[in-house]
Design a protein around this motif. Structure first.
Motif, short mmCIF file in Angstrom:
data_model
loop_
_atom_site.label_atom_id
_atom_site.label_comp_id
_atom_site.label_asym_id
_atom_site.label_seq_id
_atom_site.Cartn_x
_atom_site.Cartn_y
_atom_site.Cartn_z
N ARG A 71 46.22 44.53 35.65
CA ARG A 71 46.60 43.66 36.75
C ARG A 71 47.01 42.32 36.21
O ARG A 71 46.58 41.94 35.11
CB ARG A 71 45.43 43.50 37.71
CG ARG A 71 45.42 44.60 38.74
CD ARG A 71 44.12 44.66 39.43
NE ARG A 71 43.55 43.35 39.65
CZ ARG A 71 42.34 43.19 40.18
NH1 ARG A 71 41.64 44.24 40.49
NH2 ARG A 71 41.83 42.00 40.36
N ASP B 27 45.56 42.83 45.88
CA ASP B 27 44.26 42.33 45.44
C ASP B 27 43.36 41.96 46.60
O ASP B 27 42.60 41.01 46.54
CB ASP B 27 44.46 41.12 44.53
CG ASP B 27 45.55 40.22 45.08
OD1 ASP B 27 46.03 39.37 44.32
OD2 ASP B 27 45.92 40.38 46.25
N GLU C 181 43.55 46.82 47.56
CA GLU C 181 42.64 46.98 46.45
C GLU C 181 41.51 47.93 46.80
O GLU C 181 41.18 48.82 46.02
CB GLU C 181 42.07 45.62 46.08
CG GLU C 181 41.11 45.69 44.92
CD GLU C 181 40.19 44.49 44.91
OE1 GLU C 181 40.42 43.56 45.70
OE2 GLU C 181 39.26 44.49 44.12
#
Lengths: 324, 644
Positions: free
Chosen positions: A39, B88, B115
Motif C-alpha cells: 500500500r 483505506d 479496506e
C-alpha cells in the motif's frame, strides 16, 4: 438485539473451501496477497492517522498535568504546590506550538487533497475526514483554553482578595485573611494610616535614628517615604489592572475566535454574492446595449419605410405624368 | 455485552422508548458493534456507510446526517450506485439479504473497494446466501477483510417513540388492497404473511420480550398471529440459539410482566381511515405530502402570473419533523387552532429574546466610559459570552418557528379551500349518532365544499355507520348527487361487499359518544397581530372519545369482558403446549401493550391511543401497522378493489 454470526460466516468459508477442494478448484492465494500488501506508504490515510496520534498525545499530556496546573489548593503559595508559574508558562507555550503545528498539518493535507485529481467520492470522504480531525483538535484546544482561563481567573481573584484599598467597599474584612507573605500590603496599610494622619513621630523617627545621618532633613525623608509609598501603591494598582485586563482579554479572545469563524463563513457567501452582482451588472450592460441597437434598428427601419413610400409615390406621380 | 445493560436500562426508564432502543441499536452498529463511548473528545475513527433503500428508510427517521457525521461516517451511499474504491477505509453495510444485494456485495468484494467490511443484515440471512458471500470472499482473497457479520433484526421503521410501521418500499405488496383482493392466491397470501411475520419477529427480538398474543378470529390477523406464535415458539425451543435469553435480553425491562400484543385487522374499523381530522399531525398527513417524518411542500404558490411575465417557479421544500423539535413534540396531537395560537406565542417569545440580545449592544456602549467599575465590565463580558453562546439556540428556534409557520399556513389554506371543518363536524356527528343539523344531500351537492374525494369519504362514512342500510330510493338519490359532483363510485361497491361480509350488522361499530361544540365563528384567534386569520373556520373543540381499536385494546388490557373481544384467540409462545382455548391464563391487567393493525393504519388511531395512554397512568402503548396511508390513498385502494 443483533446477533453476531461472524463465526457462522467463518464456518461457511471453511465449508466452501472444502467443497471447492473436492471439486478441484484451486486458488493461487499468494500472488494477490503480495499485491495487496504494497500500500502507498505516504498515502493520505497514514498521514491523517499520524496527525490524530499527535493530537491524542497532546490531549493526554494536558490531562495528565491538568490537576497540577489547576490546583489552587489554598491561596498560600507554599512549597507544597507542585507547579511553579514558570512550569505553567512552559506548558502553555508548548501546547500552543503543538496546536499550531497540528493545524498547519491539517491545512497542508487539505491543500494536497484539493490538488490531487481523484474521484468525487474520495474527495468528499477526505474532506469529511479532515473536518473530523479539525473538530477533534478544537475539542482538545478547548481543554487547553479552559485550563488557562481557570488559571488566569484564579490569579485575578487572588490579587483582588489580597488588595487592600480602603475606598473600595468590601475587602475591609478581608484584611484579616491577608497572607503573611504579602508584605507590601501590610506596609501599605500602615503607610496609609501614617499618610492620612498627622506628622509621624515614633516609627519614622526610629527609622531615622537607626539610619545613617545624611543631608536629608526629617521632613524631606518623610516626604520621600510618602512618595515611595504612593508610587508603590500606584504600581500595585497598575499591576492589578493589567492582570484583570489579561483575564478579560482571554475571554475576549475566545469571543473573537467565535466571531472570526462567523466572519469567515460569511466571507465565502459575500464572495459569492459579489460574483453574482458582477455577473448581473454585465448582463444589465449588455441588455442596455441590445436595447440601444434595437432602437437604432427601429429608427433605421422607419427611415427605410418612409423612403420606400416616398419613392413609391414619386414613381406613381411619374407614371401618371408619363401616361397622360 | 453485559457491560452496557445498566446503561440501557436507565435509557429505557426515560420517557422515550422505541426510538431510543432502535437508535441505540443503530449507533452500536455504526460503532463497529461495540458500545459507543461517551468520552468527550474521543479520537475520531472514520468509516463509510453503505445501505439499500430499506436501510435508508430505517435510518432516516432516527439519525440525521449531522449525527452520522458526528459518529465518524464520512460518506453514506446507496448499495446499487456507482461507488469508487476507497482503499483505506472500513465500510459498514446495512442491507436486506436479498439476491441482488448479495450479488452486489460479492461484486464489491471482488473489486476490493474498501479496506474492511462489516456486514449487517436487516433481517436474518439464510445459510446458503452466507455461503455465497463466503465463496466470493474466497475467490477475491478477501476473507480476512470481512471483519464482522451481524444479523441486526431491525426490519421495521420506527417513526415515533411509540409508533412503528413495517416498510415503506414495496408497500403495495402488503397493502390492504393486496390482502383483501378477490383474486388472491394462497401462495401470494403466504408470501405476504411471511413478510409481515418476519418484521414483527424482528421487532420483538429488538424489544427483547416475548409477548402474549391476542387476535380476532377468521381474518388476516389470525393468520399472522398463528405464524408469529409458531416462529417465536421455534426460536424459544432452540435453546442454543435463542434470541430471547441470556445476555441478549435487556434485563429489567419487562421483568415483571410480559407485554400484550393485540393484532387487529383493518376490517374491524373502516370509517377511521376515511375520517377528516382536526389534530396537527394527522392533518399534515392527510392534507400534505408526509412520509417518514418528512413533509414535502411546494412554495411560492402565488397569484396568477401576469401575461408575458415568466410564471413564478414553484420550489419544493422539505421539512423534517423530528423528536428534537420540542414544539412538534408538544403540539402534534393538539387541535389545529391551538397550534396556531402556540406558534404565535413562540414567535413572540423569540422576538423578546432577540430584543434582549440587541439591548446588550447599547449596554456595552455605555459602560466603556466608567473605568472604576471593572467588576461591572466583567459582568457584561459574561453576559456577552452567554448571549453569544445562546445565539445558535435562538437561530435554531427561529428556524423551527419558520418551519411550523409555513406548514401550518399550508394546512390552513387547504382547510379553507376545502371547508374541512364542516366535514369534520358532520362526520363526528355521524359517528356518534347524534342529530344532524344539515342533511347529507346538502353537503354533497354543495359545489364549493371540498373535493369530490372529500364528498366520497363523507358518504362512505355515512354508509358504514348507518344502523340500517339506506333505502334504495335514498341510495339512488345519493348516487346521483355524487355523480354530479364527479365522484368515483367504485369504492362504494367494495364497501357494500364488506358490510355484507362482516358481522358488523350484528354489532354495529360504536364510535363512542363525542360531542362537538363549535366555539363560535369569530374566536379570539382572529386578532390583528395574528398571522393566521381563521375567519369562517369554526374553532372546534374535540371531546374525548374512543375509536374501536382503542376500545378493543382497553377491554383486552383491563381484562374486561365484552362480547366483541371475548371471542379473541389467545397465544402464549412460552407455554409448552399450544392450546386452542381462548381463556387467558393471566388475570392481571397488562402494563405494556402493542397494537398492530394488519392492512394499514393512520395517525388518527395513533393519536387516539396516545390520548388513551395519557388518561391511564403508568401504561405504555405502542402502535404499529403494516403500512401508513392517508384517506386519499385508502380510497384509491378501495376503488381498485371495487372495480374488480
Amino acid at each position: 438485539m443483533a446477533v453476531d454470526i461472524t463465526l457462522l460466516f467463518k464456518a461457511s468459508v471453511k465449508t466452501v473451501k472444502t467443497r471447492n477442494k473436492a471439486i478441484g478448484i484451486g486458488f493461487d492465494s499468494t500472488k494477490d496477497e503480495i499485491f495487496k500488501r504494497s500500500r502507498p506508504k505516504s498515502g493520505f490515510s497514514p498521514r491523517a492517522k499520524e496527525v490524530i496520534t499527535n493530537i491524542t498525545k497532546l490531549k493526554d499530556f494536558l490531562l495528565q498535568h491538568r490537576k497540577d496546573y489547576v490546583s489552587a489548593g489554598s491561596l498560600i503559595s507554599s512549597d507544597l504546590s507542585r507547579m511553579t508559574d514558570n512550569d505553567r508558562d512552559q506548558i502553555d507555550q508548548d501546547a500552543q506550538i503543538f496546536m499550531r503545528t497540528c493545524s498547519e498539518a491539517i491545512k497542508q493535507l487539505r491543500n494536497e487533497a484539493e490538488k490531487q485529481v481523484i474521484s468525487a467520492q474520495i474527495k468528499e470522504h477526505r474532506g469529511a475526514v479532515l473536518d473530523l480531525i479539525e473538530t477533534y483538535l478544537k475539542g482538545v484546544c478547548k481543554l487547553y483554553s479552559e485550563q488557562r482561563a481557570i488559571r488566569v481567573k484564579r490569579m485575578v481573584d487572588k490579587k483582588r482578595l489580597s488588595r487592600l484599598v480602603p475606598e473600595h467597599h468590601g475587602p475591609v474584612e478581608k484584611k484579616v485573611e491577608v497572607e503573611p507573605t504579602e508584605e507590601d500590603t501590610v506596609k501599605e496599610g500602615s503607610s496609609e494610616k501614617t499618610a492620612s494622619s498627622e506628622v509621624q513621630d515614633n516609627p519614622v523617627n526610629l527609622w531615622e535614628e537607626s539610619r545613617v545621618e545624611d543631608e536629608l532633613s526629617p521632613e524631606e525623608i518623610q516626604m520621600f517615604e510618602q512618595e515611595n509609598q504612593r508610587l508603590i501603591s500606584e504600581m500595585n494598582s497598575l499591576v492589578d489592572e493589567v492582570r484583570q485586563i489579561e483575564g478579560k482579554v482571554v475571554e475576549i479572545s475566545r469571543l473573537q475566535e467565535i466571531f472570526a469563524e462567523k466572519v469567515l463563513q460569511q466571507e465565502a457567501e459575500i464572495d459569492n454574492i459579489h460574483q453574482l452582482v458582477v455577473g448581473a451588472t454585465e448582463n444589465v450592460k449588455e441588455g442596455n446595449e441590445d436595447i440601444r441597437e434595437a432602437i437604432k434598428n427601429n429608427a433605421g427601419f422607419r427611415v427605410w419605410i418612409l423612403f420606400f413610400l416616398v419613392m413609391c409615390s414619386f414613381s406613381l406621380l411619374f407614371l401618371d405624368w408619363y401616361d397622360s | 455485552m453485559a457491560c452496557h445493560i445498566p446503561r440501557l436500562v436507565s435509557l429505557l426508564k426515560k420517557k422515550h422508548f422505541l426510538c431510543c432502543i432502535s437508535a441505540v441499536a443503530l449507533k452500536r452498529m455504526l460503532n463497529f458493534n461495540a458500545p459507543p463511548l461517551k468520552n468527550t473528545a474521543a479520537e475520531p475513527v472514520w468509516k463509510v456507510l453503505i445501505y439499500d433503500r430499506f436501510g435508508q428508510d430505517i435510518i432516516s427517521p432516527l439519525l440525521s446526517v449531522k449525527e452520522l457525521r458526528d459518529m465518524g461516517i464520512t460518506l453514506h451511499l446507496l448499495l446499487h450506485s456507482d461507488r469508487d474504491p476507497i482503499p483505506d477505509v472500513p465500510a459498514i453495510y446495512f442491507v436486506m439479504p436479498t439476491e441482488e444485494n448479495i450479488d452486489r456485495i460479492c461484486q464489491d468484494l471482488r473489486n476490493q473497494l474498501y479496506e474492511s467490511y462489516y456486514l449487517n443484515f436487516i433481517s436474518a440471512i439464510s445459510r446458503s446466501k452466507l455461503e455465497d458471500i463466503a465463496s466470493a470472499a474466497l475467490a477475491a482473497n478477501a476473507v480476512t477483510q470481512v471483519t464482522k457479520v451481524f444479523d441486526q433484526y431491525l426490519n421495521f421503521i420506527t417513526l415515533e417513540d411509540d409508533m412503528f410501521i413495517l416498510c415503506h418500499q414495496n408497500k403495495e405488496l402488503i397493502s390492504y388492497h393486496a390482502i383483501n383482493r378477490a383474486d388472491i392466491q394462497d401462495t401470494d397470501m403466504e408470501a405476504i404473511m411471511d413478510t409481515i411475520v418476519d418484521s414483527l419477529f424482528c421487532f420483538f427480538v429488538t424489544l427483547g420480550a416475548v409477548p402474549i398474543i391476542r387476535c380476532p378470529r377468521g381474518n388476516a390477523a389470525e393468520m399472522v398471529a398463528v405464524k408469529l406464535d409458531k416462529k417465536l415458539r421455534e426460536n424459544l425451543r432452540d435453546a442454543r440459539n435463542s434470541l430471547f435469553t441470556g445476555d441478549s435480553m435487556t434485563a429489567g425491562q419487562f421483568s415483571f410482566q410480559r407485554p400484550l400484543f393485540v393484532l387487529v385487522d383493518r376490517n374491524v374499523d373502516m370509517a377511521t381511515p376515511l375520517h377528516h381530522t382536526w389534530t396537527y399531525q394527522a392533518l399534515i398527513h392527510d392534507v400534505l405530502d408526509f412520509h417518514l417524518n418528512r413533509v414535502v411542500m411546494e412554495e411560492g404558490m402565488g397569484a396568477e402570473p401576469s401575461a408575458g411575465a415568466r410564471p413564478k417557479k414553484k420550489s419544493r421544500k422539505t421539512y423534517d419533523l423530528t423528536a428534537a423539535d420540542k414544539f412538534w413534540q408538544k403540539h402534534k396531537g393538539s387541535p389545529f387552532p391551538e397550534v396556531a395560537e402556540s406558534v404565535q406565542e413562540e414567535l413572540d417569545t423569540y422576538r423578546a429574546q432577540e430584543d434582549e440580545v440587541k439591548r446588550l449592544k447599547s449596554i456595552m456602549g455605555l459602560e466603556g466610559e466608567d473605568e472604576g467599575a471593572i467588576s461591572m465590565l466583567s459582568d457584561n463580558t459574561a453576559k456577552l459570552t452567554s448571549a453569544v453562546s445562546s445565539l445558535p439556540e435562538l437561530l435554531e428556534k427561529k428556524r423551527l418557528i419558520d418551519l411550523h409557520t409555513n406548514v401550518a399556513t399550508a394546512v390552513l389554506d387547504h382547510i379553507k379551500s376545502r371547508k374541512l371543518d364542516v366535514y369534520f363536524e358532520f362526520e363526528e356527528k355521524l359517528m356518534s349518532k347524534s342529530t344532524l343539523d344539515k342533511s347529507l344531500l346538502d353537503i354533497i351537492s354543495d359545489p364549493d365544499a371540498g373535493t369530490p374525494e372529500d364528498k366520497m369519504r363523507l358518504f362512505l362514512i355515512y354508509y358504514i355507520t348507518a344502523q340500517q342500510a339506506p333505502s334504495e330510493s335514498d341510495l339512488e338519490q345519493y348516487k346521483k348527487a355524487l355523480l354530479d359532483a364527479v365522484c368515483d363510485l367504485s369504492p362504494l361497491n367494495y364497501i357494500k361487499q364488506w358490510k355484507a361480509f362482516t358481522k358488523m350488522a350484528a354489532t354495529p361499530a360504536n364510535y363512542g359518544n363525542s360531542g362537538v361544540k363549535p366555539m363560535g365563528l369569530f374566536s379570539r384567534v382572529m386578532n390583528t397581530g395574528s398571522q393566521f386569520v381563521m375567519e369562517g373556520v369554526k374553532n372546534l373543540v374535540l371531546k374525548q372519545h374512543n375509536l374501536p381499536v382503542t376500545r378493543i385494546l382497553d377491554n383486552l388490557m383491563e381484562m374486561k369482558s365484552h362480547p366483541e373481544t371475548d371471542d379473541y384467540r389467545y397465544f402464549d409462545p412460552k407455554m409448552l403446549r399450544g392450546s386452542e382455548s381462548s381463556i387467558p391464563r393471566n388475570k392481571n391487567p397488562f402494563q405494556e401493550a402493542i397494537v398492530f393493525v394488519v392492512g394499514g393504519g393512520n395517525y388518527i388511531e395513533y393519536q387516539n391511543l396516545v390520548d388513551y395512554t395519557k388518561s391511564k397512568q403508568g401504561k405504555k402503548i405502542v402502535y404499529g401497522c403494516s403500512e401508513l396511508f392517508n384517506a386519499s390513498q385508502f380510497i384509491k385502494q378501495l376503488s381498485q378493489l371495487g372495480q374488480k
